[in-house]
Design an enzyme around this catalytic site. Sequence first.
Site, short mmCIF file in Angstrom:
data_model
loop_
_atom_site.label_atom_id
_atom_site.label_comp_id
_atom_site.label_asym_id
_atom_site.label_seq_id
_atom_site.Cartn_x
_atom_site.Cartn_y
_atom_site.Cartn_z
N ALA A 63 0.85 -1.19 0.00
CA ALA A 63 0.00 0.00 0.00
C ALA A 63 0.89 1.24 0.00
O ALA A 63 2.08 1.17 0.28
CB ALA A 63 -0.89 -0.01 1.23
N GLY A 102 -0.72 -5.13 0.33
CA GLY A 102 -1.83 -4.91 -0.59
C GLY A 102 -1.57 -5.49 -1.96
O GLY A 102 -2.50 -5.87 -2.69
N GLU A 105 -2.55 -9.04 -1.65
CA GLU A 105 -4.02 -9.08 -1.52
C GLU A 105 -4.68 -8.86 -2.88
O GLU A 105 -5.69 -9.50 -3.21
CB GLU A 105 -4.49 -8.01 -0.52
CG GLU A 105 -4.16 -8.37 0.93
CD GLU A 105 -4.66 -7.35 1.92
OE1 GLU A 105 -5.52 -7.70 2.76
OE2 GLU A 105 -4.21 -6.19 1.85
N GLU A 125 2.21 -6.57 6.88
CA GLU A 125 1.54 -5.49 7.62
C GLU A 125 1.79 -5.53 9.12
O GLU A 125 1.84 -4.49 9.78
CB GLU A 125 0.02 -5.54 7.37
CG GLU A 125 -0.42 -5.05 6.02
CD GLU A 125 -0.38 -6.10 4.93
OE1 GLU A 125 -0.92 -5.88 3.85
OE2 GLU A 125 0.21 -7.19 5.16
#
Length: 694
Positions: A63, A102, A105, A125
């Site tokens: 991210a 991310g 993901e 994370e």
Amino acid sequence: MSDVVKLERHDEVAIVTINSPPVNALSAAVRRGIFENVKTAAADPAVKAIVIACAGRTFVAGADITEFGKPPQSPGLSEVISEIENCSKPVIAAIHGTALGGGLELTLGCHFRVATKDAKLGLPEVKLGLLPGAGGTQRLPRAVGPELGVKMVVTGDPIGASEALKNGLIEEIVEGPASGAEAFARKVIAEKRPLRLLRNDDSKLAAARADRTIFTNAAAAANKKNRGMNAPLACAEAVSWTLDVPFDEALKKEREMFLKLVADDQSKAQRYAFFSEREAAKVQNVPEGVKPRSVERVAIIGAGTMGGGIAMSFANAGIPVTLIETGQEQLTRGLGIMQKNYEATAARGGIPADAPAKRMALITGKVGLENVKDVDLVIEAVFETMAIKKEVFTALDAYAKPGAILASNTSYLNIDEIAAVTKRPQDVLGMHFFSPANVMKLCEIVRADKTAPDALVTAVAVARKIAKVPAVVGVSDGFVGNRMLAARSKQSEKLLFEGALPQQVDAVVTKFGMPMGPFAMGDLAGLDIGWRSRKDRGITSPIADALCEAGRFGQKTGKGYYKYEAGSRVPVPDPEVEKLIDDTCRSLGLTRRAVSDQEILERMMYPMINEGARILEEKVASRPSDIDVIWLYGYGWPIYRGGPMFYADQVGLKQIVERLQFYAKQTNDPSLEPAALLKKLADEGKTFASLAKG
């Protein structure tokens, strides 16, 4: 359409390419580009399959964490993933480099994943005090099973492509990511393969649903080293929802948990540490455009514990190094210890079985300082006495080629004084590694008065190359870390005279989150080292001296502040030590009292913060965050507390000033009077963080 995401059509295969250097982070623009282009390709009747790939050196590496704490922009990552997952056409992720956070993901929302052989896939994370917030805790265990899933989410450690293939996270290992994924897409079209939606695939959860201990044992193993940390426990809990909570409900719970962790002080501290580490590598007060010198050959002087550890750090990074000693016996002993260390690590599975031989082959042993003549960087790691350091640097000055950087690993001594014995003070600096040097990540880079800017940036670049965290400091007794530690050591000793016991002090410090307390640490290092040093300087320390006079040197003798059972490193409180402390205090006419845990905590932490403020006043450190990096990576300060200066801001500088003033008066110790900078910030209602904002 977004400029950072492009759509091309290769007849029936659409290629969506993300191009947002350096790491293709999932910024709002990238998310919007993926969302719009996937939608466009899905609506095109000529398109039969969609490939999501990345330009540059990596797939999406996470991210955009600069967006944390800012108002969310649409579409969110979960929305993008949902668009991909619900696409009626097969979507294939083409992974190269790293697919992290991310980024992974995003791929878990795709129907298929392929990767190059050197790719790494993970959800890190937790290292920022968070959990994956876009379905990672629910889709990953469905892809790889809950045992590996909980391990990956709780530790944050990535896996390689071969392990990902073995465990079903990817379908194939390919050569070129986009071309390989395109070929795979054509196979999917030709074979009319059904789309695999991880949200609907519970096949790998069945065993753990039938026997919950499969999951609980894996979660406990993954959480073994996470004392005091909130995020790893939250991660394990979230993964457990795959066993008993419907998918959509679990996604909602995951999002709620993510938002709770974002607001948590621990995550704020961990995110601060993440940025501070990167900030520390930026050297202040160096002219723009200064480039590092070329370093191809490195020599280490001294094959003892420190020299051997530093040499191993270079070998671990694949960099050849020459290890130099004054005699063959010392050299052979040092090389033998390094060989044993590598073999022990390999036996534990820490490195591959063939690594010891490969790494030792990179270390060349030589006798005689004249062997530095062709190297670009020399790091001296000899005994910590000024006379010996000066002798070594005088010889290095004579033998080393012009432009070679001469670095001292001293942990206390004045680099200016060492540089003065050479004709090239511009090439001299400190590279203070921490023991064991092959394990500890910190390297204090000491800028001396005459150190050339290009020598300084070279040392920083070299430290990073060998996977160390560099922090530039100025010349000062003990530089930054050891200078602050000395302030704590003084208080820990005084607490014994006043009424505390070693085990009480150590318990408070370890409960705070430090790996060990000052007295257990003293026993580990060896109490005789400090004793000899004090004798040389004509200094006494009645309790520590009495222990040494009784032959209690710490773990090496089985007795120090604690006793140690044969073969054990576990400290056991010893009534003999309590008697020795009582007798010593009585002979000095001191009356002991009950000391509260709160007082111990404040007197262990606040004097260090105070010394940190003095260090900033004197410009020995450029930024409060540099001090925090030093304590995080050199002394085991708990990352979820951000470092001593960050912690001070959390406590409140006004309170710290008041308590320091109280203890200065109570103990008649003027060194506890608040530093001018600390007092000024407290009076103005400011924080140490405010210094970084100018």
